[in-house]
Structure formats: structure tokens, C-alpha cells
Design a protein around this motif. Structure first.
Motif, PDB file in Angstrom:
ATOM      1  N   GLU A 114       0.683  -0.955  -0.125  1.00 48.12           N
ATOM      2  CA  GLU A 114       0.148   0.123   0.020  1.00 48.12           C
ATOM      3  C   GLU A 114       0.791   1.150  -0.087  1.00 48.12           C
ATOM      4  OE1 GLU A 114      -3.044  -0.021  -0.531  1.00 48.12           O
ATOM      5  OE2 GLU A 114      -3.484  -2.288   0.290  1.00 48.12           O
ATOM      6  N   LYS A 350      -3.532   2.111  -6.730  1.00 50.36           N
ATOM      7  CA  LYS A 350      -4.775   1.263  -5.992  1.00 50.36           C
ATOM      8  C   LYS A 350      -5.811   2.334  -5.739  1.00 50.36           C
ATOM      9  CE  LYS A 350      -1.914  -2.670  -4.668  1.00 50.36           C
ATOM     10  NZ  LYS A 350      -1.613  -3.573  -3.471  1.00 50.36           N
ATOM     11  N   LYS A 351      -7.008   1.543  -5.725  1.00 53.14           N
ATOM     12  CA  LYS A 351      -8.275   2.497  -5.475  1.00 53.14           C
ATOM     13  C   LYS A 351      -8.117   2.973  -3.949  1.00 53.14           C
ATOM     14  CE  LYS A 351     -13.259   1.953  -4.694  1.00 53.14           C
ATOM     15  NZ  LYS A 351     -13.708   3.133  -5.165  1.00 53.14           N
ATOM     16  N   ASN A 471     -13.836  -5.787  -3.077  1.00 50.64           N
ATOM     17  CA  ASN A 471     -12.831  -4.991  -3.264  1.00 50.64           C
ATOM     18  C   ASN A 471     -12.037  -4.695  -2.240  1.00 50.64           C
ATOM     19  OD1 ASN A 471     -13.202  -4.311  -6.419  1.00 50.64           O
ATOM     20  ND2 ASN A 471     -14.915  -3.264  -5.470  1.00 50.64           N
ATOM     21  N   ARG A 473      -8.725  -5.596   0.082  1.00 51.30           N
ATOM     22  CA  ARG A 473      -7.214  -6.149  -0.546  1.00 51.30           C
ATOM     23  C   ARG A 473      -6.562  -6.970   0.814  1.00 51.30           C
ATOM     24  NH1 ARG A 473      -7.035  -0.643  -3.066  1.00 51.30           N
ATOM     25  NH2 ARG A 473      -5.930   0.349  -1.723  1.00 51.30           N
TER      26      ARG A 473
END
Length: 479
Positions: A114, A350-351, A471, A473
Motif C-alpha cells: 500500500e 490502487k483504489k 474490493n 485487499r
């Protein structure tokens, strides 16, 4: 010097400034410094500018007068690790698989894949440092130097997770140490040792500013106090009429003042955005060792406003309007994209769930970019949703402080974890204390909020309904 020579001299000075800075702008104006204070268990009502009694926070009050106070700012969850993950990643913590507060022996943490605020601005040439409490995994793989920070000096988790806490003897916690970089440093074995938390962190932060005065920096200061057990240095001990809690708040306010003073001394004041906020509301069952929600319902560990609505002040002279109060909805996840926008940094690949508030903090306050907010708690329980000023609370079992006799002198009172809260609808403009359920009067609003909740469950899941999100992670994990 005659007029002609004086104007020539002025022109040469301007030309020199343009040559030095490349584009004729103040140094790093396109790359503002960022100082981010993140205080532990500080309630909405714990600053004198927000009505605190028994002590004063003059530096923070001054910061509010010179900047903007955001009164509708939400922590992502009302608990340590989850809240910190959201702040640094720009995501709801459950999107990252993170919940709760990690203990010393935890084998999980923020996944190194992340991107944090530190990693985002580092690509723009920023120096980065954290001085304070990390609490996103105490294994080396998860420590700040592996998450984009150049420097770390602080504690790896909450300082109540140690043998010296009067209510934790049964837990058999290991000794707590300062961490320098990736390595253990001095032990924090007593409350006397803990009294050095705020001054040591402040000293390191001031030194970092001096060292990096010639290049842009991101300085993250997550103070471990006023999380219990409370400790203040001799300089502040006994100085407030609020007891040790007031002493601790006065010292935190002093810390903010030292940082602001150093920014001015180094000529950085007008090119630095300073943000001051908290990870969650107060731990109310600690009574006289706990703070105030300022009248909001419940506290830490709760998805009511007292658990998640926290103080927020931002100051950047000439950019963030002075003496302003902004009531638009904001959340901790919004800090990362806001900083990215202000520094010209790219967002994580990433989102994320955060929304840039750059325009809002500069004074474009008519409409907030954030319309919705999700109140998740425990592992992944969706306990409430908000749209505008409407908040729908779902039936759930949770922590409640109400009707319980609070503790005293550092010992907690009861805070039952399985109080059953019924489904209810609140309008936070008319009823910020969440006391008057208007669910039956507003079926259309309930329907809209239930649709929002269904979207959230599809995306992020909901343990209350035994649903997994599409969604979510993977969390960081070591074997």
C-alpha cells in the motif's frame, strides 16, 4: 543613492531572486511543507477553542484564529490501528483488511504494497519523518522505514500495552521500547519514562525541521498522549485545574507551539500547511483521565459521533483562510489526496476512498466534495451510513459508556461491549447528539441510505450480514 540607482538596485535584487529560485517564486512554493499532528484519543471538546474547561490550549487556539477549524471532520474508525491506516493510505481501513488495535505480538500490519502519504510525496522529492506512535504493525516488515519514511523515532504501539499499566497486569505484555529507525532504543518502563513522550517527540520534530529547512518535507507527529496511562513532564505536571489530563493537554499544546515557532524561525511558516487532528474520540470510561466529546454521543470504540467526530484545524498563511469555521463533511481518508493535490504528487495506483479537499481548505466552501461516509467498526461491521446530514444507524451490538460509572485516577470503569443499539435515523444538523430517532417519519430517506449501505456491502463487505466485499485487499502478514 538617487532614485535611478535605487530602482536599478531593486531590479537587480528581483533578478537575483528569480535566478536563485528558477521561476521567480519563493523557494518550494510549488512544494509546500506538510506538518501533520495526529493526537491519540483526543475528543472533540478537548481544546479550549472548542470549549474545554480547566486548562487552556493557547497555541492551538491561535492556530485556529490564523487558520480554519473544520467542525465536521471524521476519523475513519474509532480505534487506533484502523484510524491510522486510513489517514496514511487514503482508504477505509477495512478495504486494507485492517481493524482494531494491534498488540505487541501481532503478525499483521499495513501491507507494504500500500502507498502511504510519505511514499506519495517522496516521489516529489520530499524528506519524510514520523516522530510518535506508529501502531500499524510492530514487526520490522511493517515499520515506517518500510512505508516511505526516512526517519522514525517513537513507539510501535499504544503505551498502555506494557507491564506498567494498572489495568493490564493480566495481559503479560512485554516491555515497551522507543524505536529508532528499525531498532529498539531506550525502554519505557515507568510512568516517569512515559513523561518524556511529548518532549522527546517534540525535540526530534524541531531538529528535523532545522535539518530540512532547504528542501520540502512531510513531518508526521502522532503524539501517543492523551491515551492512557497519562504522564506529563515536570514542567507541566500539576499546572492545570483539570488534573493530569489537563496537564497533558497543556504539554501537547506547548509541543504545537514549539513546532510553529521553529517554522517561523527557519522562514518556513508561510509555505507550510499544518494539520492538527485526532485518531478517535475519548476513552470515556477512564473518567477524570479521559477527555470530552463536546456533547456528542458515546466515545472511542463507538460509531456514534462521539467516537468518530474529532477536532481538526488547518493553517497555511495566505492559502487557508484565517479565522474561519467550515462545517462541511470531511474525513481522515481525504488528507492523502488533498496533500497529493497541493504538492503536485500522483495518487496511489490502487483504489482509495479519500477525496481531495484542496479547494475546500483554500476557501471554496459552498459545497463539500464528500457527500457520504461509512461507519464501520469491529472487524468489518457496517454500523451506520451517512449522506449529507442524515445518518442511518443499523441495529448492532456495540460499546456503550452511557449509564456507567466512569473510572478514576487511571483505573477504568465499565464499558459494556454488547449493548444492543436499535435501528435509527438521525438528522445531524438538528440533532448532533443523536438523541431523536426520526426513522418512521422519513421512509424515503431511509430507503436512500439503505441503498448506499448496500453499495458499501458489495464493495467492502459487512460481517454483520456475513458478506465479503469485492474490493478488499490483503492485509500485510508475516509467518
Amino acid at each position: 543613492m538617487n532614485l535611478h540607482n535605487f530602482r536599478t538596485f531593486q531590479f537587480l535584487l528581483l533578478l537575483l531572486a528569480s535566478t536563485v529560485n528558477g521561476q521567480g517564486v519563493p523557494p518550494h512554493k510549488e512544494k509546500p511543507n506538510i506538518v501533520l499532528f495526529f493526537i491519540d484519543d483526543l475528543g472533540y471538546g478537548d481544546l479550549s477553542v472548542n470549549g474545554a474547561l480547566g486548562y487552556l490550549t493557547p497555541n492551538l487556539d491561535k492556530m485556529a484564529m490564523e487558520g480554519t477549524r473544520f467542525t465536521n471532520f471524521m476519523a475513519a474508525q474509532a480505534v487506533c490501528s484502523a484510524s491510522r491506516a486510513a489517514l496514511l493510505s487514503g482508504c477505509y481501513p477495512n478495504r486494507l483488511g485492517i481493524s482494531g488495535a494491534y498488540g505487541p505480538e501481532s503478525k499483521v500490519g499495513l501491507n507494504p504494497e500500500e502507498e502511504t502519504i510519505a511514499e506519495v510525496v517522496k516521489k516529489r522529492g520530499y524528506a519524510t519523518a514520523i516522530f510518535g506512535k506508529w501502531h500499524l504493525g510492530s514487526r520490522k516488515e511493517f515499520l515506517p522505514l518500510q512505508q516511505g519514511f526516512d526517519e522514525f523515532y517513537g513507539v510501535p504501539y499504544s503505551h498502555d500495552m506494557w507491564p506498567g499499566h494498572p489495568n493490564q497486569a493480566h495481559a503479560q505484555y512485554p516491555p515497551l521500547f522507543w524505536i529508532e529507525g528499525n531498532e529498539k532504543a531506550d525502554a519505557i518502563a515507568t510512568l516517569s519514562d512515559a513523561s518524556a513522550l511529548t518532549p522527546n517527540i517534540t525535540e526530534r520534530a524541531v531538529g528535523f525541521i532545522r535539518k530540512n529547512k532547504s528542501n520540502p518535507f512531510f513531518l508526521y507527529i502522532p503524539h501517543p498522549l492523551p491515551h492512557v496511562p497519562l504522564a506529563a513532564s515536570a514542567r507541566f505536571r500539576g499546572k492545570s485545574s483539570r488534573g493530569i489530563f489537563g496537564d497533558v493537554l497543556m504539554e501537547i499544546d506547548w509541543s504545537v507551539g514549539q513546532i510553529m515557532q521553529e517554522l517561523k524561525a527557519q522562514g518556513l511558516d508561510e509555505n507550510t500547511l499544518v494539520i492538527f487532528t485526532s485518531d478517535n474520540g475519548p476513552w470515556l470510561n477512564y473518567g477524570d483521565h479521559a477527555g470530552s466529546t463536546g456533547g456528542f454521543r458515546e466515545g472511542k470504540g463507538s460509531s456514534f459521533e462521539g467516537g468518530q467526530r474529532v477536532p481538526c484545524i488547518m493553517r497555511w498563511p495566505g492559502v487557508v483562510p484565517a479565522g474561519r469555521v467550515n462545517n462541511q463533511l470531511m474525513a481522515a481518508m481525504d488528507i492523502l489526496p488533498t496533500i497529493a493535490s497541493l504538492t503536485g504528487a500522483a495518487l496511489p495506483t490502487k483504489k482509495i476512498d479519500g477525496i481531495s479537499m484542496a479547494g475546500l481548505i483554500k476557501g471554496e466552501e459552498a459545497i463539500s466534495p464528500r457527500k457520504n461516509f461509512l461507519y464501520y467498526y469491529r472487524r468489518n461491521n457496517l454500523e451506520a451510513v451517512r449522506q449529507g446530514d442524515w445518518k442511518l444507524v443499523f441495529e448492532h451490538a456495540g460499546r456503550s459508556y452511557e449509564g456507567q460509572l466512569p473510572g478514576k485516577d487511571g483505573m477504568p470503569g465499565p464499558a459494556p461491549e454488547n449493548h444492543l443499539f436499535p435501528k435509527a435515523l438521525y438528522h445531524l444538523t438538528r440533532d448532533p447528539g443523536e438523541r431523536y430517532d426520526v426513522l418512521e417519519q422519513n421512509p424515503d430517506i431511509v430507503k436512500e441510505l439503505e441503498a448506499l449501505a448496500e453499495e458499501a456491502r458489495t464493495d467492502l463487505g459487512d460481517d454483520l450480514q456475513k458478506r465479503k466485499g469485492k474490493n478488499v485487499r490483503p492485509i500485510g502478514r508475516v509467518e
